[in-house]
Design a protein around this motif. Sequence first.
Motif, PDB file in Angstrom:
ATOM      1  N   TYR A 122       0.833  -1.201   0.000  1.00  0.00           N
ATOM      2  CA  TYR A 122       0.000   0.000   0.000  1.00  0.00           C
ATOM      3  C   TYR A 122       0.871   1.257   0.000  1.00  0.00           C
ATOM      4  CZ  TYR A 122      -3.905   3.076   1.262  1.00  0.00           C
ATOM      5  OH  TYR A 122      -4.852   4.074   1.276  1.00  0.00           O
ATOM      6  N   ALA A 123       1.912   1.245   0.828  1.00  0.00           N
ATOM      7  CA  ALA A 123       2.799   2.406   0.922  1.00  0.00           C
ATOM      8  C   ALA A 123       3.540   2.651  -0.387  1.00  0.00           C
ATOM      9  CB  ALA A 123       3.792   2.209   2.059  1.00  0.00           C
ATOM     10  N   VAL A 124       4.005   1.585  -1.026  1.00  0.00           N
ATOM     11  CA  VAL A 124       4.717   1.727  -2.298  1.00  0.00           C
ATOM     12  C   VAL A 124       3.761   2.195  -3.397  1.00  0.00           C
ATOM     13  CG1 VAL A 124       6.017   0.499  -4.080  1.00  0.00           C
ATOM     14  CG2 VAL A 124       6.504   0.073  -1.671  1.00  0.00           C
ATOM     15  N   ALA A 125       2.519   1.694  -3.377  1.00  0.00           N
ATOM     16  CA  ALA A 125       1.523   2.134  -4.363  1.00  0.00           C
ATOM     17  C   ALA A 125       1.261   3.630  -4.226  1.00  0.00           C
ATOM     18  CB  ALA A 125       0.233   1.343  -4.185  1.00  0.00           C
ATOM     19  N   ALA A 126       1.107   4.097  -2.990  1.00  0.00           N
ATOM     20  CA  ALA A 126       0.893   5.530  -2.767  1.00  0.00           C
ATOM     21  C   ALA A 126       2.097   6.322  -3.259  1.00  0.00           C
ATOM     22  CB  ALA A 126       0.642   5.800  -1.282  1.00  0.00           C
ATOM     23  N   TYR A 127       3.287   5.827  -2.962  1.00  0.00           N
ATOM     24  CA  TYR A 127       4.504   6.504  -3.418  1.00  0.00           C
ATOM     25  C   TYR A 127       4.544   6.599  -4.942  1.00  0.00           C
ATOM     26  CZ  TYR A 127       9.051   6.694  -5.540  1.00  0.00           C
ATOM     27  OH  TYR A 127      10.066   6.995  -6.407  1.00  0.00           O
ATOM     28  N   ARG A 128       4.297   5.499  -5.632  1.00  0.00           N
ATOM     29  CA  ARG A 128       4.447   5.504  -7.098  1.00  0.00           C
ATOM     30  C   ARG A 128       3.422   6.437  -7.752  1.00  0.00           C
ATOM     31  NH1 ARG A 128       8.691   2.604  -8.379  1.00  0.00           N
ATOM     32  NH2 ARG A 128       9.082   0.525  -7.480  1.00  0.00           N
ATOM     33  N   ILE A 129       2.218   6.480  -7.239  1.00  0.00           N
ATOM     34  CA  ILE A 129       1.211   7.406  -7.765  1.00  0.00           C
ATOM     35  C   ILE A 129       1.629   8.849  -7.473  1.00  0.00           C
ATOM     36  CG2 ILE A 129      -1.165   8.215  -7.442  1.00  0.00           C
ATOM     37  CD1 ILE A 129      -1.926   5.226  -7.033  1.00  0.00           C
ATOM     38  N   ALA A 130       2.064   9.102  -6.239  1.00  0.00           N
ATOM     39  CA  ALA A 130       2.490  10.452  -5.862  1.00  0.00           C
ATOM     40  C   ALA A 130       3.734  10.886  -6.633  1.00  0.00           C
ATOM     41  CB  ALA A 130       2.753  10.501  -4.357  1.00  0.00           C
ATOM     42  N   HIS A 131       4.664   9.954  -6.834  1.00  0.00           N
ATOM     43  CA  HIS A 131       5.901  10.283  -7.538  1.00  0.00           C
ATOM     44  C   HIS A 131       5.617  10.696  -8.988  1.00  0.00           C
ATOM     45  CE1 HIS A 131      10.157  10.237  -8.497  1.00  0.00           C
ATOM     46  NE2 HIS A 131       9.933   9.413  -9.502  1.00  0.00           N
ATOM     47  N   SER A 132       4.628  10.069  -9.592  1.00  0.00           N
ATOM     48  CA  SER A 132       4.267  10.434 -10.955  1.00  0.00           C
ATOM     49  C   SER A 132       3.811  11.892 -11.014  1.00  0.00           C
ATOM     50  CB  SER A 132       3.162   9.511 -11.470  1.00  0.00           C
ATOM     51  OG  SER A 132       2.799   9.852 -12.797  1.00  0.00           O
ATOM     52  N   LEU A 133       3.009  12.314 -10.047  1.00  0.00           N
ATOM     53  CA  LEU A 133       2.581  13.716  -9.992  1.00  0.00           C
ATOM     54  C   LEU A 133       3.757  14.631  -9.665  1.00  0.00           C
ATOM     55  CD1 LEU A 133      -0.786  13.277  -8.070  1.00  0.00           C
ATOM     56  CD2 LEU A 133      -0.533  14.170 -10.393  1.00  0.00           C
ATOM     57  N   HIS A 134       4.617  14.184  -8.776  1.00  0.00           N
ATOM     58  CA  HIS A 134       5.803  14.965  -8.408  1.00  0.00           C
ATOM     59  C   HIS A 134       6.683  15.223  -9.628  1.00  0.00           C
ATOM     60  CE1 HIS A 134       9.122  16.298  -5.786  1.00  0.00           C
ATOM     61  NE2 HIS A 134       9.904  15.625  -6.608  1.00  0.00           N
ATOM     62  N   ARG A 135       6.883  14.220 -10.451  1.00  0.00           N
ATOM     63  CA  ARG A 135       7.711  14.358 -11.645  1.00  0.00           C
ATOM     64  C   ARG A 135       7.115  15.356 -12.638  1.00  0.00           C
ATOM     65  NH1 ARG A 135       7.301  10.173 -14.579  1.00  0.00           N
ATOM     66  NH2 ARG A 135       9.033  10.669 -15.953  1.00  0.00           N
ATOM     67  N   ILE A 157       7.446   7.579   2.875  1.00  0.00           N
ATOM     68  CA  ILE A 157       8.248   7.683   1.659  1.00  0.00           C
ATOM     69  C   ILE A 157       7.968   9.034   1.020  1.00  0.00           C
ATOM     70  CG2 ILE A 157       8.888   6.637  -0.541  1.00  0.00           C
ATOM     71  CD1 ILE A 157       7.614   4.044   0.366  1.00  0.00           C
ATOM     72  N   HIS A 158       8.987   9.858   0.896  1.00  0.00           N
ATOM     73  CA  HIS A 158       8.796  11.161   0.251  1.00  0.00           C
ATOM     74  C   HIS A 158       8.565  10.944  -1.244  1.00  0.00           C
ATOM     75  CE1 HIS A 158       9.441  15.247  -1.123  1.00  0.00           C
ATOM     76  NE2 HIS A 158       9.390  15.647   0.143  1.00  0.00           N
ATOM     77  N   PRO A 159       7.599  11.646  -1.840  1.00  0.00           N
ATOM     78  CA  PRO A 159       7.328  11.442  -3.279  1.00  0.00           C
ATOM     79  C   PRO A 159       8.474  11.829  -4.184  1.00  0.00           C
ATOM     80  CG  PRO A 159       6.080  13.306  -2.408  1.00  0.00           C
ATOM     81  CD  PRO A 159       6.662  12.597  -1.231  1.00  0.00           C
ATOM     82  N   GLY A 160       9.450  12.595  -3.667  1.00  0.00           N
ATOM     83  CA  GLY A 160      10.598  12.973  -4.490  1.00  0.00           C
ATOM     84  C   GLY A 160      11.666  11.907  -4.586  1.00  0.00           C
ATOM     85  N   ALA A 161      11.607  10.892  -3.730  1.00  0.00           N
ATOM     86  CA  ALA A 161      12.596   9.808  -3.789  1.00  0.00           C
ATOM     87  C   ALA A 161      12.499   9.092  -5.136  1.00  0.00           C
ATOM     88  CB  ALA A 161      12.362   8.828  -2.647  1.00  0.00           C
ATOM     89  N   CYS A 168      10.793  -4.027  -2.555  1.00  0.00           N
ATOM     90  CA  CYS A 168      10.101  -4.858  -1.563  1.00  0.00           C
ATOM     91  C   CYS A 168      10.299  -4.289  -0.170  1.00  0.00           C
ATOM     92  CB  CYS A 168      10.622  -6.296  -1.620  1.00  0.00           C
ATOM     93  SG  CYS A 168       9.948  -7.374  -0.338  1.00  0.00           S
ATOM     94  N   ILE A 169       9.202  -3.975   0.507  1.00  0.00           N
ATOM     95  CA  ILE A 169       9.225  -3.609   1.921  1.00  0.00           C
ATOM     96  C   ILE A 169       8.555  -4.740   2.688  1.00  0.00           C
ATOM     97  CG2 ILE A 169       8.388  -2.019   3.674  1.00  0.00           C
ATOM     98  CD1 ILE A 169       8.467   0.203   1.646  1.00  0.00           C
ATOM     99  N   ASP A 170       9.274  -5.344   3.621  1.00  0.00           N
ATOM    100  CA  ASP A 170       8.723  -6.448   4.395  1.00  0.00           C
ATOM    101  C   ASP A 170       8.471  -6.001   5.837  1.00  0.00           C
ATOM    102  OD1 ASP A 170       7.784  -8.937   4.953  1.00  0.00           O
ATOM    103  OD2 ASP A 170       9.668  -9.999   4.624  1.00  0.00           O
TER     104      ASP A 170
END
Length: 277
Positions: A122-135, A157-161, A168-170
């Motif tokens: 869930y956290a990675v999904a939020a990051y990838r969606i947010a990162h797309s907007l950040h870019r 996870i900061h969207p700029g990363a 994988c986050i375990d």
Amino acid sequence: MSSFIKKLSQSHRDCPECPSPKLIHAFFESTLGLLFPDFASELLKEEDQIAEKIEELKHKLSRILIRNKHLHEGEGAEIASLFFEDLENVYDLLQQDVEAIYDGDPAAKSKTEIIRCYPGFYAVAAYRIAHSLHRLGVSLIPRMITEYSHSRTGVDIHPGAKIGERFCIDHATGIVIGETTVIGNCVKIYQGVTLGALSVDKDDADKKRHPTIEDYVVIYAGATILGGDTVIGHHSVIGGNVWITKSVPPHSKIYYQAKMYNPSSNETDTYIIKSQG
């Protein structure tokens, strides 16, 4: 009291220019539900339903951006279109992330279990969606998405990363990944890991402050890696609870070797680097 009322009145007059958290959270949840029906309020079984949903969400994002021009420098409708053009790439990356989690966790019985139950996904999904907007140059909104996920998962996870494929986050909780972090492909991290900065000086805001993690690195629970010049070489293993502020060569193992306390020698824990390269 009258001066306090004036302050509140002014803050309320200023606020309409800002998208509400509720609005942004709803947009994110709807986008996630589009990509993964496990999160959808209703299943879209026909292709025309999918197409209609994409247009609906594109229109919502466009309106948000048009009403909040101070959060970007482009045209709201164009940014919204570019975001949804990039959504297939986001989806493909998330599918790879699911594969990586499934391959790396013996406890995972199915990919459906990962999507529905794993806070790391869930956290990675939020990051990838947010990162797309950040870019695309959108400010604030990407951070609102990742902070919403942070409140639900304990993963920050900061969207700029910049994060590569098959991430994988375990046992996801208590993880921090800073704004200028760079993470390569096939990296796995465990709970309590911090990829942070050595300095919080505002003058360093535009500098690379966070570490680079190269491909095929595993970082175990509680490890802290700091600094913009710190590079963890590919195929390295970082042990639990270590504190790293200097670069590590590829194919290294880093861990603490605990020693029994000896009053005559006054020995303490020893920091060990074992290079396999």
